[in-house]
Enzyme design. Structure first.
Site, mmCIF file in Angstrom:
data_model
loop_
_atom_site.group_PDB
_atom_site.id
_atom_site.type_symbol
_atom_site.label_atom_id
_atom_site.label_comp_id
_atom_site.label_asym_id
_atom_site.label_seq_id
_atom_site.Cartn_x
_atom_site.Cartn_y
_atom_site.Cartn_z
ATOM 1 N N GLY A 1 0.752 -1.689 0.230
ATOM 2 C CA GLY A 1 -0.419 -0.116 -0.394
ATOM 3 C C GLY A 1 0.746 1.431 0.329
ATOM 4 N N TRP B 1 2.670 1.580 -3.155
ATOM 5 C CA TRP B 1 1.244 2.106 -4.573
ATOM 6 C C TRP B 1 1.243 3.598 -4.507
ATOM 7 C CZ3 TRP B 1 -3.850 4.553 -3.771
ATOM 8 C CH2 TRP B 1 -3.790 4.696 -5.210
ATOM 9 N N HIS B 2 1.765 4.281 -3.188
ATOM 10 C CA HIS B 2 1.437 5.637 -3.616
ATOM 11 C C HIS B 2 2.341 6.111 -4.059
ATOM 12 C CE1 HIS B 2 -1.943 4.968 -0.302
ATOM 13 N NE2 HIS B 2 -2.656 5.801 -0.157
ATOM 14 N N GLY B 3 3.497 5.864 -3.865
ATOM 15 C CA GLY B 3 4.153 6.665 -4.343
ATOM 16 C C GLY B 3 6.223 5.403 -4.529
ATOM 17 N N PHE C 1 -0.249 10.036 -7.086
ATOM 18 C CA PHE C 1 -0.065 8.723 -6.635
ATOM 19 C C PHE C 1 -0.831 7.384 -8.267
ATOM 20 C CE2 PHE C 1 -1.023 10.558 -2.327
ATOM 21 C CZ PHE C 1 -0.060 11.151 -2.066
#
Lengths: 378, 498
Positions: free
Chosen positions: B322, B325-327, B498
């Site tokens: 997770g 996934w954001h960056g 993102f």
């Protein structure tokens, strides 16, 4: 049905609120973009870059003075008397050619102008720069003019219970609305070098004195700026075509009076003795413009670089800005065709200003400045 | 095109709305669907048309693979698995190439001392969102859980503009039936009214609240070289509120805009800062991402079915994914790690049978989230350290003069027991407004209903706000937001990155 009414209520409310909002902006209209009526009739703002749009939209005139600080002190009344027509002065303080083009084109489009008095500041030194933020005031779309009021400055006041007087500007005649000669900070600097010294802590002089001294230092050291100007001159000529001559050609009924601001001799001397590249560009650009003027009957160029008042420092508050009396003198000179430049006299004119600039003794001036700024060293 | 722009609100949205329903009213159903896809791709290309081929290729590829996976008889189980693996790898590779290549190269260079040049690729907008949505589609096609294979419905599922850029991460099973439903082809004034109301709330959240806090958060994170205790807390809380109102504002606008087209998007937020545990938080924050991670990462990894330690490992892995996934950055990974760790601790705590006072539980949860966001926001480790250092620097308490004045003239008069405080300098970054708004927003977040509760979304038939008074109220909210929007330059939504 009930939900349809809810949707309608929402839309109607948005519409009404928008009406109140834009209605208020329209009613007050501090820049007079839409009308010049009501309690604050003839009130205008100081920022001429925006205000000129309102003046062009809603004032009655047929001639404009569109200069910079060099023409801000030029009286419209005097201009009308001397040159004919009904002048307003919408000079942009510190305005460059690119900025003034937006205003000039708009004024020419909106009004059938008889005369345009336009100053040629730093001829040959052109830059396009970014599109000015206020350029939308000079486009074909009037509705987007509301944008001028969508900011903290105006909204906070127009929608508050404060008195609106402050935000509505000042009631002032358009004779020379942004004239600076009455400002104490400016007026007390005329009269001679000793008055410049009084203001040595002023930011302008903090720049001017080192500028003069630095040039002298460079001259003494033999560091003369003398680079190839061909590329910049080409750009300069293109810019003259795009910015000035295109308007002259497009509006043959309008008389364009281009004036070279009579900067102090010191200014010319620094160019001629130190920044030879720029001085050359200045002269070549002027030569080009004069040559082109032969093609247009509605265009005149005036230069007074040979006049003796340029040598008298008491007429100037710095290297460029002259007394308002000189603005009046310039109008009379234009009327009498004094200083009119043509293909016949341009060479002589350029020779003379060059000679005078080269003969001016910058070293003596430099010594005076040094002595005043650093008395302990002498 | 941003939701909070004049071009979207006054041009794109109304034109798309009217043409879509006009085409439907003429029974040109397929044309209307195609038009909606075209509009969405136009909306997407508005930023940079160079991104268009990427989403088109991705969509076509996944549609073809999805259809192949769903045709049971034509494949053996093994080849279907191979096809699914290929499909997932292709999606992850696309995402990895654009999003993580430079991060990987940087770290390889660091470890190996090599000098491999960076690719400096621009991240195609929304790639994280549409990739995840389509991976879910492939997995469900493999499981035989997909039913709809009309390409236009599929294209609308992927590209439908309200959810395209920053979610919610929609599931094919909740979207494609809606695009196929005949009743949804007719204008529904209840949906339109509520859509407008919800959109107004979202716009207000974004342009009035989030963008106000963003100024303070940016000052603290990106401008200040050093922060004192109060400034550091103001910085972190400002970002905590900015992020919530920015992202939930976006989600509300997406839900509102979709509702105009009779499409119900899933809820993405449910008052996350009211959470009294970290597990509770993830049931309330970015709900559709949590759902995706649960269904397509955590459960396939084994979930909680393989013993405690494996469960803890799965939780950590899920949240680190997770974070990634954001960056592409270690701060995001660390943020994911922190949340994973918190969930592990909470799980162990519950298993041991411990209980905690609700207020204390909220306090710990909220502060944990607030501190973890510092890593999420910081561009560099140093920025995070700077803010966190300030937050614990109790020796460096500097009250601004504004604060001191208010305190001495109001609170101090209420009780002689309160100590005197004196201000030693004027803060360049924060004034009294910052603290006032932090307090006000904290109260609103904790004590007031959220936008879904106010509008009864998604159970619209229960909505009690379909009245003229509310219509006027939301219209005022909308106009106020528009005014704000016009005053300040448009700002992008945080989740666009993102």
């Amino acid at each position: 049905m009930k939900n349809k009414k809810n949707v309608l209520t929402y839309i109607v409310t948005v519409f009404l609120l928008a009406l109140v909002f834009f209605g208020t902006l329209y009613a007050y209209d501090p820049l007079k973009l839409f009308h010049n009526k009501g309690t604050y009739k003839d009130y205008i703002q100081k920022n001429m870059r925006e205000q000129a749009a309102g003046i062009i939209n809603n004032w009655d005139f047929d001639s404009i003075t569109l200069g910079t600080s060099m023409l801000e002190n030029t009286s419209s009344k005097e201009a009308s008397e001397q040159l004919g027509g009904k002048f307003v002065n919408i000079s942009l303080s510190g305005g460059n050619y690119f900025e003034r083009k937006f205003v000039l084109d708009y004024a020419l489009r909106k009004k059938e102008l008889k005369k345009v008095l336009y100053s040629l500041d730093y001829l040959g030194n052109f830059s396009k720069g970014p599109i000015p933020k206020w350029s939308y005031l000079y486009d074909y779309n009037r509705f987007n003019d509301f944008k001028a009021y969508i900011n903290d400055k105006y909204l906070k006041w127009l929608f508050s219970f404060h008195t609106k007087k402050w935000i509505m500007g000042r009631k002032i005649s358009l004779d020379r609305p942004n004239a600076w000669y009455k400002d104490k900070l400016s007026s007390e600097r005329f009269g001679g070098l000793h008055n410049w010294f009084k203001r040595k802590n002023n930011w302008r002089y903090k720049m001017v004195f080192p500028q003069i001294l630095n040039s002298i230092k460079e001259i003494k050291a033999g560091h003369i700026i003398n680079t190839d100007i061909s590329e910049k001159l080409k750009m300069s000529k293109n810019f003259i075509d795009e910015t000035l001559l295109s308007a002259v050609e497009k509006y043959p009924e309008t008389e364009f009076i281009f004036v070279l601001p009579p900067y102090s001799r010191i200014r010319y001397a620094i160019w001629a003795q130190h920044d030879k590249s720029y001085f050359e560009r200045y002269k070549k650009s002027l030569e080009y413009l004069v040559l082109q003027s032969e093609n247009y009957e509605n265009m005149k160029i005036y230069g007074w670089g040979t006049e003796s008042f340029l040598d008298d420092i008491s007429n100037y508050k710095d290297l460029r800005h002259y007394e308002y009396k000189i603005n009046s003198w310039m109008l009379k000179a234009i009327k009498n065709n004094q200083g009119l430049l043509s293909v016949e006299n341009i060479d002589n004119y350029l020779n003379q200003i060059t000679q005078k600039a080269l003969q001016y003794d910058l070293l003596i001036l430099g010594e005076k400045i040094e002595k005043y700024l650093h008395p302990e060293d002498k | 095109m941003l939701f909070n722009s004049h071009i979207f609100i006054f041009t794109f949205l109304p034109i798309t709305f009217f043409i879509y329903f006009y085409l439907n009213s003429k029974r040109l159903t397929e044309v209307s669907k195609a038009f909606l896809v075209f509009s969405s791709l136009f909306f997407y290309s508005w930023w940079n048309i160079a991104y268009l081929p990427i989403i088109l290729v991705s969509m076509l590829f996944n549609y073809v693979v999805g259809v192949s996976l769903s045709k049971e008889k034509e494949h053996t189980k093994v080849s279907k698995k191979g096809l699914l693996t290929f499909g997932i790898i292709a999606n992850v590779a696309l995402l990895g190439y654009f999003k993580y290549a430079d991060f990987l190269i940087e770290n390889v260079n660091l470890v190996a001392g090599s000098q491999v040049p960076l690719l400096h690729l621009a991240l195609p907008l929304a790639i994280s969102f549409f990739t995840f949505q389509q991976i879910a589609y492939l997995v469900d096609s493999y499981r035989g859980e997909t039913k709809e294979y009309d390409f236009l419905n599929y294209a609308n599922f992927v590209t439908f503009f309200p959810q395209l850029i920053a979610g919610p991460i929609v599931h094919h099973s909740e979207m494609m039936p809606q695009f196929a439903k005949t009743r949804n082809k007719v204008k529904n004034y209840r949906n339109i009214a509520l859509g407008l109301f919800i959109f107004s709330i979202g716009l207000f959240k974004k342009v009035v609240i989030a963008d106000t806090f963003s100024v303070w958060a940016t000052q603290g994170f990106d401008v200040a070289e050093k922060l004192n205790l109060i400034e550091a807390w103001a910085t972190s809380l400002s970002y905590t509120f900015q992020l919530y109102f920015d992202f939930s504002g976006y989600a509300d606008m997406a839900i509102g805009a979709a509702l105009l087209f009779n499409i119900k998007l899933p809820i993405n937020f449910n008052s996350p800062y009211k959470a009294t545990s970290i597990q509770d938080f993830w049931r309330r924050w970015h709900i559709t991402l949590s759902r995706f991670l649960r269904d397509y990462v955590y459960i396939p990894l084994g979930g909680n079915r393989k013993g405690n330690f494996r469960t803890y490992g799965n939780l950590m892995a899920t949240f680190i994914i997770g974070g990634i996934w954001h960056g592409a950055g270690w701060t995001f990974i660390f943020w994911g790690f922190l949340h994973g760790l918190a969930l592990v601790i909470q799980r162990a705590w519950n298993q041991l049978g411990f209980k905690m006072n609700t207020i204390l539980a909220w306090f710990i949860t909220f502060n944990f989230i607030n501190i973890a966001w510092v890593f999420f926001r910081a561009k560099e480790w140093d920025d995070a350290v700077k803010v966190l250092k300030g937050m614990v620097d109790i020796k460096n308490i500097v009250f601004t003069n504004d604060f001191v004045n208010i305190y001495n003239h109001t609170f101090k008069k209420l009780s002689f027991m309160l100590p005197n405080i004196s201000g030693s300098k004027q803060s360049f970054m924060f004034d009294f407004n910052t603290f006032f708004w932090i307090f006000v927003i904290l109260v609103i977040i904790l004590k007031f209903k959220n936008s879904n509760e106010i509008t009864s979304y998604p159970n619209l038939e229960k909505s009690k706000i379909l009245t003229k008074v509310y219509a006027i109220y939301f219209a005022i909210l909308f106009m106020f937001s528009l005014l704000y929007m016009s005053l300040y330059s448009y700002s992008e939504f945080i989740y666009f990155n993102f």
